[in-house]
Design an enzyme around this catalytic site. Structure first.
Site, PDB file in Angstrom:
ATOM      1  CG  HIS A 129      90.701  47.608  53.010  1.00 43.77           C
ATOM      2  ND1 HIS A 129      91.920  47.096  52.625  1.00 43.77           N
ATOM      3  CD2 HIS A 129      90.109  48.069  51.875  1.00 43.77           C
ATOM      4  CE1 HIS A 129      92.065  47.230  51.318  1.00 43.77           C
ATOM      5  NE2 HIS A 129      90.975  47.811  50.838  1.00 43.77           N
ATOM      6  CG  ASP A 206      92.084  51.917  57.089  1.00 48.72           C
ATOM      7  OD1 ASP A 206      92.290  52.984  56.486  1.00 48.72           O
ATOM      8  OD2 ASP A 206      91.711  50.876  56.513  1.00 48.72           O
ATOM      9  CD  GLN A 209      87.118  54.550  51.850  1.00 50.43           C
ATOM     10  OE1 GLN A 209      86.462  55.499  51.416  1.00 50.43           O
ATOM     11  NE2 GLN A 209      87.784  53.744  51.051  1.00 50.43           N
ATOM     12  CE  LYS A 232      91.179  54.064  49.523  1.00 54.16           C
ATOM     13  NZ  LYS A 232      90.547  53.475  48.329  1.00 54.16           N
ATOM     14  CB  CYS A 370      89.752  44.969  49.968  1.00 55.69           C
ATOM     15  SG  CYS A 370      90.565  45.039  48.369  1.00 55.69           S
TER      16      CYS A 370
END
Length: 412
Positions: A129, A206, A209, A232, A370
């Site tokens: 991302h 990261d 997700q 999220k 993104c």
């Protein structure tokens, strides 16, 4: 021993009823919300927690000895403790912040900027991302370091042999998404971090997700930094966290200056607070973190193992349904995949598809998500992305597929 709940053991219709927004209609049709990778919908328990804070407990944190101040501080720090348990990390290693973008920028400016120099290298993957690309580009420009890119295979998996070959002595930092927001690829971050650690390379994961969709044991992953985003994971916007090894936090200078991040201030100099408060200058999003604490409670009550199992079922159903439609091409068939399906349709622009699907009550994301470098690698200008959460249903997927067939006919 308490049995781990499976997807089949849970009344998912009852769980779905916890989300008020999912009851609404769009263009006169029942809403089918397939954009949870962008932001998740919020259960009533989270909405109520935020409302309750403002109605009954609103005060600033760590600045008052009166009852409301004590209640606000306890709620805020309670959210930190809940999140630490959820991630299996120490609470005093968890910096509360606005989300993954802020968290990665904190690492970039506070850890990397003082350390990197010309000749050093940063390794990123093609699927990152922009939040895990742009900060490192800025740091590279300022320090003279260079960025290397680990490529993907045709399925959307990282070519691990090629990645490990990039990890030469001049590499100081490796940034990797735990789960791709476009392809749904679940990366073997534990293995990757082990290989990086053997070479003395610091790792930044990261986890935006991953945190909403699977049980996490950040301590077992073996990374140096792990970033998450609260909105999220059915929590409020403007919330998230950075986990970092204690030795890193203690060696890092503050990213922002102001109240709360200090012990003592004089015009001769300032003594900074201990981590993690050293990195939490100013008044935080207190109500948001109260809501995030409620979101963690909610996810834990449903059970992350059950959530993951449910979403695997939904992914399989959606993949089969879309694969049966002529002219639809799914991007990413990774060996292990989260509940995200990015797709293109022959002869149709993604924005046109999403607009027409919206008229059918179906909300999907369209664009480059993104992830411009990843789009270029797949040779597409944009995709539509249907992302699923445990509150979606198999019937919704069938309606979505039927709507996609209808829309494709309209577009010729």
């Amino acid at each position: 021993m308490t049995a781990i709940p499976t997807a089949a053991a849970i009344d998912w219709a009852r769980v779905r009823a916890d989300f008020p927004l999912l009851q609404r209609t769009v263009h006169g049709k029942p809403l089918i919300y397939l954009d949870s990778a962008n932001t998740a919908q919020k259960p009533a328990a989270v909405i109520d927690a935020v409302d309750d804070f403002y109605r009954l407990h609103n005060a600033n944190v760590s600045r008052a000895v009166h009852t409301l101040g004590a209640e606000a501080t306890e709620s805020y720090e309670g959210a930190r403790r809940k999140l630490a348990t959820f991630l299996n990390v120490r609470a005093d290693e968890l910096v509360l912040c606005s989300g993954t973008t802020f968290a990665i920028n904190l690492v970039a400016y506070s850890w990397a900027l003082p350390r990197l120099k010309p000749g050093d290298a940063i390794v990123l993957t093609r699927m990152e991302h922009h939040a895990n690309i742009v900060p490192w580009q800025i740091i590279a420009e300022r320090t003279g370091a260079v960025i290397r890119v680990a490529e993907l295979d045709d399925r959307g998996d990282i070519d691990l042999d090629a990645l490990y070959a990039l990890l030469t002595p001049e590499v100081k930092l490796l940034g990797v998404a735990h789960v791709s927001n476009v392809l749904g690829t679940v990366n073997p971050v534990r293995d990757i971090c082990r290989e990086a650690r053997r070479r003395g390379i610091v790792t930044v994961i990261d986890g935006s997700q991953a945190a909403p969709h699977r049980a996490l044991d950040v301590a077992a992953i073996g990374c140096d930094f792990y970033a998450i985003t609260g909105h999220k994971m059915v929590g409020p916007t403007g919330t998230g966290a950075l986990w970092a090894r204690r030795e890193h936090l203690q060696s890092m200078p503050p990213f922002l200056g102001g109240g709360e991040m200090i012990r003592e201030v004089s015009f001769a100099g300032t003594v900074y607070n201990d981590p993690p408060h050293r990195f939490e200058a100013g008044t935080p999003n207190i109500a948001g973190f109260v809501g995030l604490g409620a979101a963690v409670d909610y996810l834990s009550s449903v059970g992350m193992a059950a959530i993951e199992a449910r979403e695997k079922e939904l992914l399989a159903h959606a993949t089969e349904a879309l694969s049966s439609i002529d002219g639809v091409r799914i991007l990413g068939r990774a060996r292990e995949k989260a509940a995200v399906v990015s797709f293109v349709v022959d002869g149709a622009h993604a924005h046109d598809l999403a607009t027409l699907l919206d008229l059918e009550g179906v909300a999907v994301r369209s664009g480059q998500h993104c992830a411009h470098p990843l789009m270029r690698a797949f040779g597409v200008a944009a995709t539509c992305r249907a992302s699923f959460a445990f509150y979606n249903t198999h019937a919704e997927i069938d309606t979505f597929a039927a709507a996609l067939v209808k829309v494709r006919r309209l577009l010729g």
